[in-house]
Design a protein around this motif. Structure first.
Motif, PDB file in Angstrom:
ATOM      1  N   GLN A   1      -6.552 -10.191   2.094  1.00 26.58           N
ATOM      2  CA  GLN A   1      -7.139 -10.880   0.945  1.00 26.58           C
ATOM      3  C   GLN A   1      -8.392 -10.125   0.507  1.00 26.58           C
ATOM      4  O   GLN A   1      -9.183  -9.692   1.348  1.00 26.58           O
ATOM      5  CB  GLN A   1      -7.506 -12.320   1.317  1.00 26.58           C
ATOM      6  N   VAL A   2      -8.568  -9.956  -0.792  1.00 24.36           N
ATOM      7  CA  VAL A   2      -9.725  -9.220  -1.298  1.00 24.36           C
ATOM      8  C   VAL A   2     -10.403 -10.018  -2.399  1.00 24.36           C
ATOM      9  O   VAL A   2      -9.769 -10.818  -3.090  1.00 24.36           O
ATOM     10  CB  VAL A   2      -9.316  -7.833  -1.836  1.00 24.36           C
ATOM     11  N   SER A   3     -11.683  -9.788  -2.580  1.00 31.26           N
ATOM     12  CA  SER A   3     -12.457 -10.411  -3.646  1.00 31.26           C
ATOM     13  C   SER A   3     -12.526  -9.472  -4.841  1.00 31.26           C
ATOM     14  O   SER A   3     -12.188  -8.289  -4.742  1.00 31.26           O
ATOM     15  CB  SER A   3     -13.861 -10.736  -3.164  1.00 31.26           C
ATOM     16  N   GLU A   4     -12.985  -9.997  -5.973  1.00 28.46           N
ATOM     17  CA  GLU A   4     -13.149  -9.158  -7.159  1.00 28.46           C
ATOM     18  C   GLU A   4     -14.254  -8.133  -6.929  1.00 28.46           C
ATOM     19  O   GLU A   4     -15.290  -8.427  -6.341  1.00 28.46           O
ATOM     20  CB  GLU A   4     -13.496 -10.029  -8.366  1.00 28.46           C
ATOM     21  N   GLY A   5     -14.009  -6.889  -7.390  1.00 25.76           N
ATOM     22  CA  GLY A   5     -15.017  -5.849  -7.321  1.00 25.76           C
ATOM     23  C   GLY A   5     -15.093  -5.103  -6.007  1.00 25.76           C
ATOM     24  O   GLY A   5     -15.940  -4.223  -5.845  1.00 25.76           O
ATOM     25  N   VAL A   6     -14.203  -5.415  -5.052  1.00 24.02           N
ATOM     26  CA  VAL A   6     -14.215  -4.747  -3.749  1.00 24.02           C
ATOM     27  C   VAL A   6     -13.631  -3.343  -3.889  1.00 24.02           C
ATOM     28  O   VAL A   6     -12.626  -3.135  -4.575  1.00 24.02           O
ATOM     29  CB  VAL A   6     -13.410  -5.564  -2.717  1.00 24.02           C
ATOM     30  N   LEU A   7     -14.249  -2.363  -3.218  1.00 27.41           N
ATOM     31  CA  LEU A   7     -13.728  -0.989  -3.222  1.00 27.41           C
ATOM     32  C   LEU A   7     -12.487  -0.932  -2.335  1.00 27.41           C
ATOM     33  O   LEU A   7     -12.570  -1.098  -1.116  1.00 27.41           O
ATOM     34  CB  LEU A   7     -14.787  -0.013  -2.715  1.00 27.41           C
ATOM     35  N   LEU A   8     -11.343  -0.699  -2.950  1.00 28.53           N
ATOM     36  CA  LEU A   8     -10.087  -0.644  -2.209  1.00 28.53           C
ATOM     37  C   LEU A   8      -9.723   0.783  -1.823  1.00 28.53           C
ATOM     38  O   LEU A   8      -9.126   1.013  -0.769  1.00 28.53           O
ATOM     39  CB  LEU A   8      -8.959  -1.253  -3.045  1.00 28.53           C
ATOM     40  N   ALA A   9     -10.036   1.731  -2.694  1.00 25.82           N
ATOM     41  CA  ALA A   9      -9.721   3.130  -2.410  1.00 25.82           C
ATOM     42  C   ALA A   9     -10.637   3.999  -3.257  1.00 25.82           C
ATOM     43  O   ALA A   9     -11.240   3.544  -4.234  1.00 25.82           O
ATOM     44  CB  ALA A   9      -8.260   3.428  -2.715  1.00 25.82           C
TER      45      ALA A   9
ATOM     46  N   VAL B   1       0.869  -1.166   0.000  1.00 25.82           N
ATOM     47  CA  VAL B   1       0.000   0.000   0.000  1.00 25.82           C
ATOM     48  C   VAL B   1       0.910   1.221   0.000  1.00 25.82           C
ATOM     49  O   VAL B   1       1.662   1.439   0.949  1.00 25.82           O
ATOM     50  CB  VAL B   1      -0.935   0.026   1.227  1.00 25.82           C
ATOM     51  N   ALA B   2       0.862   2.001  -1.077  1.00 30.97           N
ATOM     52  CA  ALA B   2       1.822   3.095  -1.254  1.00 30.97           C
ATOM     53  C   ALA B   2       1.296   4.446  -0.805  1.00 30.97           C
ATOM     54  O   ALA B   2       2.028   5.442  -0.856  1.00 30.97           O
ATOM     55  CB  ALA B   2       2.246   3.167  -2.725  1.00 30.97           C
ATOM     56  N   VAL B   3       0.028   4.527  -0.373  1.00 30.33           N
ATOM     57  CA  VAL B   3      -0.566   5.809   0.020  1.00 30.33           C
ATOM     58  C   VAL B   3      -1.333   5.636   1.317  1.00 30.33           C
ATOM     59  O   VAL B   3      -1.592   4.512   1.769  1.00 30.33           O
ATOM     60  CB  VAL B   3      -1.504   6.340  -1.081  1.00 30.33           C
ATOM     61  N   ALA B   4      -1.710   6.761   1.896  1.00 35.52           N
ATOM     62  CA  ALA B   4      -2.552   6.774   3.090  1.00 35.52           C
ATOM     63  C   ALA B   4      -3.735   7.693   2.834  1.00 35.52           C
ATOM     64  O   ALA B   4      -3.702   8.552   1.945  1.00 35.52           O
ATOM     65  CB  ALA B   4      -1.751   7.254   4.299  1.00 35.52           C
TER      66      ALA B   4
ATOM     67  N   ASP C   1      -5.503  13.361 -11.001  1.00 36.56           N
ATOM     68  CA  ASP C   1      -4.964  14.093  -9.859  1.00 36.56           C
ATOM     69  C   ASP C   1      -6.059  14.249  -8.806  1.00 36.56           C
ATOM     70  O   ASP C   1      -7.225  14.498  -9.137  1.00 36.56           O
ATOM     71  CB  ASP C   1      -4.489  15.485 -10.281  1.00 36.56           C
ATOM     72  N   GLY C   2      -5.675  14.112  -7.542  1.00 41.75           N
ATOM     73  CA  GLY C   2      -6.678  14.265  -6.497  1.00 41.75           C
ATOM     74  C   GLY C   2      -6.151  13.901  -5.130  1.00 41.75           C
ATOM     75  O   GLY C   2      -4.938  13.953  -4.871  1.00 41.75           O
ATOM     76  N   THR C   3      -7.068  13.487  -4.262  1.00 47.50           N
ATOM     77  CA  THR C   3      -6.749  13.142  -2.879  1.00 47.50           C
ATOM     78  C   THR C   3      -7.348  11.781  -2.550  1.00 47.50           C
ATOM     79  O   THR C   3      -8.433  11.437  -3.031  1.00 47.50           O
ATOM     80  CB  THR C   3      -7.325  14.193  -1.910  1.00 47.50           C
ATOM     81  N   VAL C   4      -6.639  11.008  -1.734  1.00 48.04           N
ATOM     82  CA  VAL C   4      -7.152   9.704  -1.297  1.00 48.04           C
ATOM     83  C   VAL C   4      -8.254   9.957  -0.273  1.00 48.04           C
ATOM     84  O   VAL C   4      -7.991  10.228   0.905  1.00 48.04           O
ATOM     85  CB  VAL C   4      -6.036   8.837  -0.691  1.00 48.04           C
ATOM     86  N   ALA C   5      -9.492   9.905  -0.734  1.00 46.28           N
ATOM     87  CA  ALA C   5     -10.632  10.195   0.132  1.00 46.28           C
ATOM     88  C   ALA C   5     -11.014   8.998   0.990  1.00 46.28           C
ATOM     89  O   ALA C   5     -11.590   9.152   2.071  1.00 46.28           O
ATOM     90  CB  ALA C   5     -11.828  10.633  -0.707  1.00 46.28           C
ATOM     91  N   GLU C   6     -10.693   7.803   0.504  1.00 50.84           N
ATOM     92  CA  GLU C   6     -11.071   6.584   1.227  1.00 50.84           C
ATOM     93  C   GLU C   6     -10.044   5.506   0.944  1.00 50.84           C
ATOM     94  O   GLU C   6      -9.586   5.364  -0.189  1.00 50.84           O
ATOM     95  CB  GLU C   6     -12.469   6.135   0.777  1.00 50.84           C
ATOM     96  N   LEU C   7      -9.649   4.750   1.952  1.00 50.07           N
ATOM     97  CA  LEU C   7      -8.684   3.665   1.779  1.00 50.07           C
ATOM     98  C   LEU C   7      -9.147   2.468   2.588  1.00 50.07           C
ATOM     99  O   LEU C   7      -9.247   2.539   3.821  1.00 50.07           O
ATOM    100  CB  LEU C   7      -7.286   4.103   2.226  1.00 50.07           C
ATOM    101  N   ASN C   8      -9.448   1.367   1.892  1.00 52.79           N
ATOM    102  CA  ASN C   8      -9.972   0.167   2.545  1.00 52.79           C
ATOM    103  C   ASN C   8      -9.067  -1.037   2.349  1.00 52.79           C
ATOM    104  O   ASN C   8      -9.536  -2.169   2.346  1.00 52.79           O
ATOM    105  CB  ASN C   8     -11.362  -0.154   1.992  1.00 52.79           C
ATOM    106  N   ALA C   9      -7.782  -0.803   2.153  1.00 56.34           N
ATOM    107  CA  ALA C   9      -6.842  -1.890   1.898  1.00 56.34           C
ATOM    108  C   ALA C   9      -5.697  -1.847   2.891  1.00 56.34           C
ATOM    109  O   ALA C   9      -5.209  -0.767   3.244  1.00 56.34           O
ATOM    110  CB  ALA C   9      -6.300  -1.784   0.476  1.00 56.34           C
ATOM    111  N   ALA C  10      -5.280  -3.021   3.325  1.00 55.16           N
ATOM    112  CA  ALA C  10      -4.141  -3.140   4.224  1.00 55.16           C
ATOM    113  C   ALA C  10      -3.206  -4.207   3.687  1.00 55.16           C
ATOM    114  O   ALA C  10      -3.661  -5.218   3.126  1.00 55.16           O
ATOM    115  CB  ALA C  10      -4.613  -3.504   5.637  1.00 55.16           C
ATOM    116  N   GLU C  11      -1.921  -3.996   3.834  1.00 52.68           N
ATOM    117  CA  GLU C  11      -0.935  -4.954   3.346  1.00 52.68           C
ATOM    118  C   GLU C  11      -1.171  -6.328   3.962  1.00 52.68           C
ATOM    119  O   GLU C  11      -1.376  -6.461   5.172  1.00 52.68           O
ATOM    120  CB  GLU C  11       0.474  -4.469   3.677  1.00 52.68           C
TER     121      GLU C  11
END
Length: 620
Positions: free
Chosen positions: A606-614, A562-565, A593-603
């Motif tokens: 495990q994630v499924s297809e179609g999951v909102l990660l950011a 995960v390269a951003v916060a 260009d923008g801002t990371v408004a939401e982040l739902n991923a952690a190093e």
């Protein structure tokens, strides 16, 4: 001769080994994970043993469970196939220590050639030419960057324990080195448990040439000529052939002799491959412009093309040599007959950046006019846990052009649904002018770019054929005063497509000619791609364009970086996350260009297809 054999692998190579073993009277034992409980290799073997959960690190990489399975079933020997534990010297030694026969080279040979830096030094000592580069023990990023500067860009970073295209990065400029090194080391640690790398000078117009060698326990070593594996995507071989185009007899003599010297330098027993990189800028391969890259101490994925031109069953040779027999043939008894080309059929979608494609194979019909090596059949489920290669298609012809045409025709006639494959991409690669001329190098696919990516929809001709079929089904309502033309609305993979048709064509009997179109199943194949075609019965909509900055998981997998916060400012194209699936890394980037408004991923998650990660909010 051996009486029983356990195959410590899965997929097409396990099926391939089982076929030869059965032909010479050897009982076979398969091993399988949860995901492979009903796999083709399990059903093909005489006996099968469950060895763990679906992830390879919990099943196919568990050497102790594999040895226990061999002992439990009374298997005399273990064949590792390729990948997984095939080049693991500790596992090979453990097999031998357990009183079993290891179908492969001595553990000492694997150790000698398993680390690319040590192998290069050994080859230098044996008088085999090697590419210039850095082989040192200092692995600090600063030192490696300084060495890359000294070598001169472009350079190639290679994991010393790597293979199969994993842990390799070409770097064109100094400012890109740090990121490429970190990615390479991370992938190497994940795939091989060793993050050490070496550096090599990138060769201009590089051709990937390899020589098949074979040794026995009686001191005999022969070569079975060369293969060309230059057609690669991200250092992963895509199409291989034998013999190599542009190979002169003098160059063949030089590199084959060097390969035999390399094998003898490590007292090699069994099947192995000496890989060379050649400068192809002259249009042919010069004897003094070929350098040793590495040795693969196992059977290669592309071994069938060698079998096709020599008439040798390399798996049978492996089993005979493991039984203590001498090589079945001497060097003067081996010769080249015709030309062979192999295409690797992957469950991946070229139109979506070659993302792996998973799901159930509702249709899986491969053209039977070529040799097929497959690890799945119709009804099988393609999972996200393993390499996406599902089959290999191998043609043999009197010459290269005949072999090329046969393979392209076979790929075009294959029906696979709904899993997407690279079949159409392979056809385009076979039809590329540089491939036809035999002047391709390892950068051809990258240079060709989108020209090799197949279209998203069938050709107008193919759609017209499908429309004619449905029009004929409606002929009972045909009227003399009908309009002179009509638009027929077809559903193509659920997307509405209007097809213009002159009315007189409705009864034109030549309409069924052209791309394969099976009326009984509504499958349409066109240039290697398969679509589900049916007349529209109700309106349907396509997928919405993701313009709101939502970053969705394109497939099931594991977040490895995960390269951003949350709250970070990002620019278009910036890497946000790295997802690992099917043994490959996939970078997810900012769409604008923008801002990371939401982040739902952690190093590590495990994630499924179609999951909102950011979610990226656009800059004001």
């Amino acid at each position: 001769m051996l009486e029983s054999l356990l195959i410590a692998n899965r997929g097409e190579i396990a099926c391939r080994i089982i076929r030869t073993a059965r032909a010479i009277g050897i009982r076979t034992v398969a091993v399988y994970s949860d995901a492979d409980a009903n796999a083709l290799h399990v059903r093909s073997a005489d006996e099968a043993v469950h060895i763990g959960p679906s992830p390879a690190r919990e099943s196919y990489l568990m050497g102790d469970r594999i040895i226990a399975a061999a002992q439990q079933t009374g298997a005399q020997a273990i064949h590792p196939g390729y990948g997984f534990l095939s080049e693991n010297a500790e596992f090979a030694q453990a097999v031998i220590d357990a009183g079993l026969i290891w179908v492969g080279p001595n553990p000492s040979s694997i150790t000698a050639m398993g680390l690319k830096d040590a192998a290069k030094q050994l080859m230098q000592d044996a008088g085999v030419p090697t590419t210039p580069g850095y082989l040192g023990a200092d692995q600090s990023p600063a030192h490696l960057a300084a060495q890359a500067d000294a070598i001169g860009y472009p350079v190639l970073i290679k994991a010393v324990a790597g293979g199969g295209g994993k842990g390799m990065r070409k770097v064109d400029a100094a400012q890109d080195f740090a990121d490429a090194l970190a990615s390479c080391q991370r992938e190497a640690a994940s795939s091989f448990g060793n993050d050490h790398v070496l550096l090599e000078k990138w060769v201009t117009n590089p051709r990937h040439i390899e020589v098949q060698i074979f040794g026995d326990s009686h001191g005999n070593v022969v070569h079975l000529f060369e293969r060309d594996c230059s057609l690669q995507r991200r250092h992963q071989k895509v199409i291989e052939e034998a013999p190599a185009p542009g190979m002169t007899e003098s160059t063949r003599a030089v590199i084959c002799a060097a390969a035999v010297r390399a094998a003898k330098a490590v007292d090699y027993v069994g099947a192995g491959t000496i890989e060379f990189i050649a400068d192809g800028s002259a249009g042919y391969i010069k004897p003094d412009r070929v350098w040793f890259m590495e040795m693969n101490t196992r059977l290669q994925v592309e071994h069938p093309v060698t079998e096709e031109i020599t008439g040798v069953d390399l798996v049978e040779w492996q089993l005979r040599v493991a039984s203590g027999e001498p090589l079945p043939k001497k060097q003067h008894e081996l010769s080249i007959n015709g030309h062979a080309i192999e295409a690797r059929l992957y469950a991946e979608d070229p139109a979506k950046g070659f993302l792996p494609s998973i799901g159930t194979l509702e249709q899986f019909e491969l053209d039977a006019n070529v040799r097929i090596e497959k690890g799945v059949d119709q009804g099988a489920t393609i999972s996200p846990y393993y390499d996406p290669m599902i089959a290999k298609m191998i043609s043999h012809g009197l010459d290269r052009e005949e072999a090329r045409e046969i393979l392209a025709y076979a790929l075009n006639g294959s029906v696979i649904w709904p899993v997407r494959t690279n079949a159409a991409f392979l056809i385009n690669a076979l039809d590329h002018p540089d491939f036809i001329a035999g002047t391709m190098d390892t950068g051809l696919i990258e240079r060709a770019g989108d020209a090799l990516i197949p279209p998203l929809m069938p050709s107008d001709e193919a759609l017209s054929d499908a429309a004619h079929r449905y029009a004929r089904q409606a002929l009972a309502g045909f009227r003399l005063n009908a309009p002179p033309q009509q638009d027929i609305m077809l559903s193509v993979n659920g997307q509405p497509v209007p097809v213009y048709m002159p009315i007189h064509d409705y009864v034109d009997q030549h309409a069924l000619a052209g791309p394969k179109d099976d009326p009984s199943s509504s499958w349409l194949t066109d240039s290697g791609q398969t679509w589900r075609i049916e007349p529209m019965r109700a309106s349907s909509t396509g997928g919405a364009v993701a313009s709101d900055g939502a970053i969705l998981s394109p497939m099931p997998g594991r977040i490895i970086a995960v390269a951003v916060a949350a709250g970070d400012a990002v620019i278009k194209g910036q890497k946000l996350l790295t997802l690992e699936a099917m043994k490959m890394e996939h970078s997810l980037i900012a769409p604008f260009d923008g801002t990371v408004a939401e982040l739902n991923a952690a190093e590590g998650g495990q994630v499924s297809e179609g999951v909102l990660l950011a979610k990226i909010a656009k800059a004001a």
